[in-house]
Design a protein around this motif. Structure first.
Motif, short mmCIF file in Angstrom:
data_model
loop_
_atom_site.label_atom_id
_atom_site.label_comp_id
_atom_site.label_asym_id
_atom_site.label_seq_id
_atom_site.Cartn_x
_atom_site.Cartn_y
_atom_site.Cartn_z
N MET A 1 28.75 -29.28 20.62
CA MET A 1 27.73 -29.76 21.56
C MET A 1 27.86 -29.00 22.88
SD MET A 1 26.99 -33.67 22.83
CE MET A 1 25.63 -34.02 23.92
N SER A 2 26.75 -28.41 23.34
CA SER A 2 26.79 -27.61 24.57
C SER A 2 26.86 -28.50 25.79
CB SER A 2 25.55 -26.72 24.64
OG SER A 2 24.38 -27.51 24.70
N LEU A 3 27.48 -27.97 26.83
CA LEU A 3 27.62 -28.71 28.07
C LEU A 3 26.29 -28.75 28.81
CD1 LEU A 3 31.03 -27.27 29.32
CD2 LEU A 3 30.63 -29.50 28.27
N PRO A 4 26.05 -29.79 29.62
CA PRO A 4 24.81 -29.84 30.41
C PRO A 4 24.71 -28.63 31.34
CG PRO A 4 25.94 -31.96 30.43
CD PRO A 4 26.88 -30.99 29.81
N GLN A 5 23.52 -28.07 31.43
CA GLN A 5 23.29 -26.90 32.26
C GLN A 5 23.00 -27.33 33.70
OE1 GLN A 5 23.57 -23.64 31.15
NE2 GLN A 5 24.34 -24.64 29.29
N PRO A 6 23.52 -26.60 34.70
CA PRO A 6 23.18 -26.93 36.09
C PRO A 6 21.72 -26.61 36.37
CG PRO A 6 24.39 -24.87 35.99
CD PRO A 6 24.42 -25.44 34.60
N VAL A 7 21.18 -27.20 37.43
CA VAL A 7 19.82 -26.89 37.85
C VAL A 7 19.79 -25.48 38.42
CG1 VAL A 7 17.94 -27.51 39.40
CG2 VAL A 7 19.32 -29.31 38.33
N PRO A 8 18.98 -24.59 37.90
CA PRO A 8 18.94 -23.22 38.42
C PRO A 8 18.29 -23.18 39.79
CG PRO A 8 17.21 -23.52 36.80
CD PRO A 8 18.03 -24.78 36.78
N PRO A 9 18.48 -22.10 40.54
CA PRO A 9 17.81 -21.98 41.83
C PRO A 9 16.30 -21.87 41.65
CG PRO A 9 18.85 -19.91 41.23
CD PRO A 9 19.30 -20.93 40.23
N SER A 10 15.57 -22.16 42.71
CA SER A 10 14.12 -22.00 42.66
C SER A 10 13.78 -20.52 42.70
CB SER A 10 13.46 -22.72 43.84
OG SER A 10 13.84 -22.10 45.06
N TRP A 11 12.51 -20.21 42.45
CA TRP A 11 12.06 -18.82 42.45
C TRP A 11 12.39 -18.12 43.76
CZ3 TRP A 11 10.28 -14.81 39.69
CH2 TRP A 11 9.61 -13.80 40.37
#
Length: 294
Positions: A1-11
């Motif tokens: 099971m993959s770990l939760p991904q962080p929120v990426p930066p905005s454009w």
């Protein structure tokens, strides 16, 4: 099971580490003063002013911001010396978790012009998207999205003219963010301008970065290249230096004089015109910035 991904930066924040390293803390355009204060009721005030050493023009603004963190509401009012009144209302995490709505308006009494911009931002694990509708320019709808997984980032932006029914601007980007370094590649202006940025935290006290820009429609051709570094002298002071392929060297020094008081000095020298009579002539710049944060 993959770990939760962080929120990426905005454009707009893709490549931010390199942009901040090369663009911030170089106050060589003149003299600037900024004062910030906060009240127990959640209202903050910011007064800023700057004098352009070249044009001998003084610009300033006063900003009042009220934040209700429990309701996710922020209201900001700004009045500038150009007699422009700006208003912004933000609502975050109330309709849905990760959703932020805001309305920004501006009114110029002297020029009798007005603008209104509606923005929506939605971010979740591995996903960050934004949309904006400019009512008085087009109207134009702009949208961008960034997807991130395991440090890899892919983003795109497009602007659509509602009246004419066509896409007026589009761009794309890819990147990779790691704890110590970041790489970002942009294709801007309908993929006519390309930029590559690199940022590296060499140690706890030293940072380095570079940025290259190539415009396929430029009459001069070639690549604009800029490299820079930042070094902390102690917890209260740091120096920055950068140079571009046009031979312009910029130096910056920032010192925290005491808690809430910061001074920054900037100097830019054109190495190809060091023989000018004035040490701060048309090709050389010097400036000072003071910040008070109560």
């Amino acid at each position: 099971m993959s770990l939760p991904q962080p929120v990426p930066p905005s454009w707009k924040d893709l490549g931010k580490s390199s942009n901040d390293l090369l663009g911030k803390d170089y106050p060589f355009q003149g003299f600037a003063l900024e004062v910030k204060t906060n009240t127990p009721s959640g209202v903050s005030f910011k007064v800023g002013g700057s004098r352009d050493a070249r044009a001998d023009v003084i610009n300033g603004d006063i900003e009042a911001k009220w934040i209700n963190r429990k309701q996710g509401l922020t209201v900001t009012q700004t009045w500038t010396t150009a007699n422009i009144l700006r208003s912004q209302v933000e609502l975050e995490n109330q309709i849905a978790k990760g959703l932020k709505l805001d309305v920004t308006t501006s009114l110029s009494a002297e020029k009798n012009t007005k603008n209104a911009l509606f923005n929506a931002t939605y971010k979740q694990s591995g996903f960050h998207t934004r949309g904006a509708l400019d009512l008085f320019k087009g109207p134009t709808f702009t949208a961008d999205t960034v997807i991130g997984r395991d440090g890899f980032l892919v983003g795109a932006e497009a602007a659509y003219n509602v009246t004419e029914g066509n896409i007026t601007r589009y761009a794309a980007a890819v990147g990779y963010n790691a704890p110590e370094y970041a790489i970002t590649l942009h294709g801007l202006n309908n993929l006519n301008t390309f930029s590559a940025s690199y940022y590296h935290r060499v140690s706890a006290d030293v940072e380095a970065g570079a940025k290259a820009i190539y415009d396929s429609k430029s009459t001069h051709g070639g690549v604009a290249l800029e490299v820079g570094t930042k070094a902390y002298l102690d917890p209260a002071a740091f120096v920055k230096a950068k140079i571009n392929n046009s031979g312009v060297i910029a130096l910056g020094y920032t010192q925290a004089l005491r808690p809430g008081v910061k001074a920054a000095f900037g100097l830019a020298l054109d190495t190809q015109k060091l023989n000018e009579v004035s040490p701060v002539g048309p090709s050389h710049k010097v400036g000072l910035s003071l910040t008070f944060d109560a």
